[in-house]
Design a protein around this motif. Structure first.
Motif, short mmCIF file in Angstrom:
data_model
loop_
_atom_site.label_atom_id
_atom_site.label_comp_id
_atom_site.label_asym_id
_atom_site.label_seq_id
_atom_site.Cartn_x
_atom_site.Cartn_y
_atom_site.Cartn_z
N ALA A 66 54.36 -101.78 8.99
CA ALA A 66 53.30 -102.71 8.58
C ALA A 66 52.25 -102.00 7.75
N GLU A 67 51.89 -100.76 8.13
CA GLU A 67 50.91 -100.00 7.35
C GLU A 67 51.45 -99.73 5.94
N LEU A 68 52.70 -99.32 5.86
CA LEU A 68 53.28 -98.99 4.54
C LEU A 68 53.33 -100.23 3.66
N ALA A 69 53.74 -101.37 4.26
CA ALA A 69 53.83 -102.61 3.48
C ALA A 69 52.44 -103.02 3.00
N TYR A 70 51.47 -102.95 3.89
CA TYR A 70 50.12 -103.39 3.52
C TYR A 70 49.51 -102.47 2.45
N PHE A 71 49.81 -101.17 2.57
CA PHE A 71 49.21 -100.22 1.64
C PHE A 71 50.14 -99.87 0.48
N GLY A 72 50.97 -100.81 0.04
CA GLY A 72 51.55 -100.68 -1.29
C GLY A 72 53.03 -100.37 -1.39
N LYS A 126 56.16 -101.42 -2.10
CA LYS A 126 56.51 -102.73 -2.66
C LYS A 126 57.79 -103.32 -2.06
N ILE A 127 58.58 -102.50 -1.42
CA ILE A 127 59.83 -103.00 -0.84
C ILE A 127 59.58 -104.11 0.17
N LEU A 128 58.39 -104.17 0.75
CA LEU A 128 58.06 -105.24 1.70
C LEU A 128 56.76 -105.94 1.29
N HIS A 129 56.74 -107.27 1.47
CA HIS A 129 55.50 -108.04 1.28
C HIS A 129 54.44 -107.50 2.25
N PRO A 130 53.18 -107.43 1.83
CA PRO A 130 52.15 -106.80 2.67
C PRO A 130 52.08 -107.29 4.12
N TYR A 131 52.35 -108.56 4.37
CA TYR A 131 52.20 -109.07 5.75
C TYR A 131 53.51 -109.30 6.47
N CYS A 132 54.62 -108.92 5.83
CA CYS A 132 55.90 -109.44 6.33
C CYS A 132 56.34 -108.87 7.66
N ILE A 133 55.76 -107.75 8.10
CA ILE A 133 56.20 -107.19 9.38
C ILE A 133 55.55 -107.92 10.57
N LEU A 134 54.39 -108.54 10.33
CA LEU A 134 53.62 -109.08 11.46
C LEU A 134 54.37 -110.14 12.29
N PRO A 135 54.99 -111.17 11.66
CA PRO A 135 55.70 -112.15 12.48
C PRO A 135 56.85 -111.53 13.27
N ALA A 136 57.59 -110.61 12.65
CA ALA A 136 58.71 -109.97 13.33
C ALA A 136 58.20 -109.16 14.53
N THR A 166 67.06 -98.75 6.66
CA THR A 166 65.96 -98.43 7.58
C THR A 166 65.90 -99.49 8.66
N LEU A 167 65.81 -99.04 9.90
CA LEU A 167 65.65 -99.98 11.01
C LEU A 167 64.18 -99.96 11.46
N ILE A 168 63.55 -101.12 11.44
CA ILE A 168 62.15 -101.23 11.86
C ILE A 168 62.15 -101.97 13.20
N SER A 169 61.65 -101.32 14.21
CA SER A 169 61.69 -101.94 15.54
C SER A 169 60.51 -101.46 16.38
N LYS A 170 60.50 -101.88 17.62
CA LYS A 170 59.40 -101.56 18.51
C LYS A 170 59.36 -100.07 18.84
N SER A 227 43.72 -95.85 13.22
CA SER A 227 44.88 -96.13 14.06
C SER A 227 45.67 -94.83 14.15
N LYS A 228 46.59 -94.76 15.12
CA LYS A 228 47.33 -93.50 15.22
C LYS A 228 48.47 -93.42 14.21
N ASN A 229 48.56 -94.44 13.36
CA ASN A 229 49.66 -94.47 12.39
C ASN A 229 49.25 -94.24 10.95
N ASN A 230 47.96 -94.10 10.70
CA ASN A 230 47.53 -94.14 9.31
C ASN A 230 46.40 -93.15 9.02
N ILE A 231 46.58 -92.36 7.97
CA ILE A 231 45.47 -91.58 7.41
C ILE A 231 45.38 -92.04 5.96
#
Ligand code: ADP
Ligand code: ASP
Ligand code: MG
Length: 440
Positions: A246-252, A254-264, A284-288, A411-415
């Motif tokens: 979600a951080e990568l998508a939101y911060f540019g 382009k392979i993913l729409h900025p908000y597309c991870i949130l519903p999943a 790439t597998l994106i999961s919990k 967050s612990k995922n983003n600098i």
């Protein structure tokens, strides 16, 4: 049930559509979400711009420029004259519709209807192709169940209810086709999920039906560690957590729409990124699942504006930051980064629609400086608070790049670091060498 989304390049020609048909033709219920053929939405945007500028002949010139792509696709896609005819009829219908706008008054409603044409065309042709190949499928009109509310936010409950109704009509069907990107708004008018929105459609549909998996099929073998458009040597990442993706998508990225991870993420539906040109690649597998304490990837978000508010009064006095944030809230301008000192606060936005009004209101609280054309470089991973060494690796790599703002610990995922746009490529290359140890 699975959801499989194919992007613009994946349906960009007759050959690509045939390859997609092979990929989706296996047993089991699935919804296939298609984008417009690549380049189409860009052209549709150009048509709407010309119409807004009251340049109807320019608009009809672009309509004519776009049409051969569809006529040529039909020739190679279909084998029989019957389906070539059907294909040509539907294309004529859609292009007549596009041409009809050149005379009349033009508003945002008409704009949205024009932008919807790309996905309507690609799904209609693909559906005919499956029919010609005797592969049973059902074309579900996304406009019957995809909906945003009055704030432009997806209305998941509505989608859940209406999509379930649509699917229930075909209890024995296995293959459903629908349009990405397009939806209706709270007033029932045609709207969309913004550019790149087909990924968001797929994730919303996946969440609405509690899919077992959402697959995003595109032209690259997964999320790479760095932006392949700027950095020559990048590699795919096997696994990411929802938060990291979600951080990568939101911060540019382009392979993913900025908000597309949130519903999943909300419904815990895994998202897999796969390559249509290389279907056997792992992707790439994106999961919990959290996936280790390391720096995974970097992305860059362009067109950032930084606003600095310098107060002569006690900046950190109780309630001051709230007053500032309320200005941004009033103008619905999301803040991406923020840093504070005793006398000043700097924050960044990317939506400058109401910048003038925002500045005027902020001037009540102090002097305001604005700088446009900045870039946020976002470094993503699983940064455990009790580990050390992440920051030094990042900033050592970036030692030759002037840094405007730093955000660490949000967050612990983003600098994140903010730099001027002219240093973007240099920064991405430097991080590839310094953090990912790719010395080219
Ligand atoms: P689609 O049309 O399938 O939606 P997009 O063009 O929207 O495809 O997204 C895929 C593109 O995203 C890739 O071709 C690549 O250039 C770009 N991209 C940017 N950042 C990344 C990244 N970190 N990993 C993979 N691809 C990326
Ligand atoms: N066709 C739309 C666009 O180009 C949506 C998408 O491809 O995701 O933005
Ligand atoms: Mg895309």
């Amino acid at each position: 049930m699975q959801v499989l989304k194919f992007g613009g390049t994946s349906v960009g020609s007759a050959e690509r559509m045939k390859a997609v048909a092979k990929l989706v033709n296996y047993p089991g219920r699935k919804i296939v979400v298609l984008s417009a053929m690549s380049g189409t939405t860009d052209q549709l945007v150009r048509i709407t711009k010309a119409l807004f500028e009251q340049l109807p002949s320019e608009a009809s010139r672009i309509v004519k420029e776009l049409e051969p792509l569809y006529r040529d696709t039909i020739e190679t896609l279909f084998t029989t004259n019957e389906y070539k005819k059907k294909g040509n009829e539907i294309v004529t219908e859609h292009f007549n519709f596009l041409a009809s706008f050149t005379q009349d008054m033009f508003t945002h409603n008409e704009e949205k209807s024009i932008l919807a044409e790309g996905e309507l065309l690609s799904t209609a042709l693909f559906h005919y192709y499956l029919e010609e190949q005797k592969i049973p499928s059902v074309l579900l009109p996304a406009l019957n169940f995809m909906r945003i509310d009055e704030n432009g936010e997806p209305d998941l409950e509505y989608m859940q209810e209406h999509l379930a109704k649509e699917l229930a009509k075909y209890p024995h069907a296995e293959l459903f086709i629908t349009q990405g990107y397009i939806c209706r708004n709270a007033f029932g008018q045609v709207d969309n999920l913004k550019r790149g929105g087909s990924d968001y459609s797929a994730s919303l549909i996946g969440a609405a039906i509690n899919a077992e998996e959402v697959q995003i099929w595109t032209d690259i073998d997964g999320m790479h560690n760095n932006d392949p458009r700027y950095v020559p040597d990048t590699y795919p990442i096997a696994e990411l957590s929802f938060d990291e993706a979600a951080e990568l998508a939101y911060f540019g990225a382009k392979i993913l729409h900025p908000y597309c991870i949130l519903p999943a993420k909300k419904k815990n539906v895994p998202v897999r990124l796969l390559n249509t040109m290389q279907p056997e690649a792992k992707g790439t597998l994106i999961s919990k699942a959290a996936s280790g304490d390391e720096i995974k990837a970097v992305a860059a978000k362009d067109s950032i504006t930084v606003i600095k508010i310098k107060s002569t009064r006690m900046l950190m006095a109780y309630g001051f930051l709230r007053s500032i944030f309320e200005v941004f809230e009033r103008y619905k301008a999301p803040i991406d980064m923020i840093t504070t000192s005793e006398v000043a606060v700097s924050l960044t936005i990317d939506d400058v629609t109401n910048l003038k009004e925002i500045i005027t209101e902020l001037e009540m609280y102090g002097t305001v400086d604005v700088e446009m054309n900045q870039v946020i470089i976002c470094i993503v991973g699983d940064f455990l608070a009790d580990k050390h060494g992440y920051a030094v690796r990042i900033f050592d790599s970036l030692k030759d790049v002037p840094i405007r703002m730093i955000s660490y610990g949000g967050s612990k995922n983003n600098i994140s670091v903010l730099i001027a746009a002219e240093y973007k490529k240099e920064a991405l290359l430097a991080l590839n060498r310094g953090v990912f140890k790719i010395n080219k």
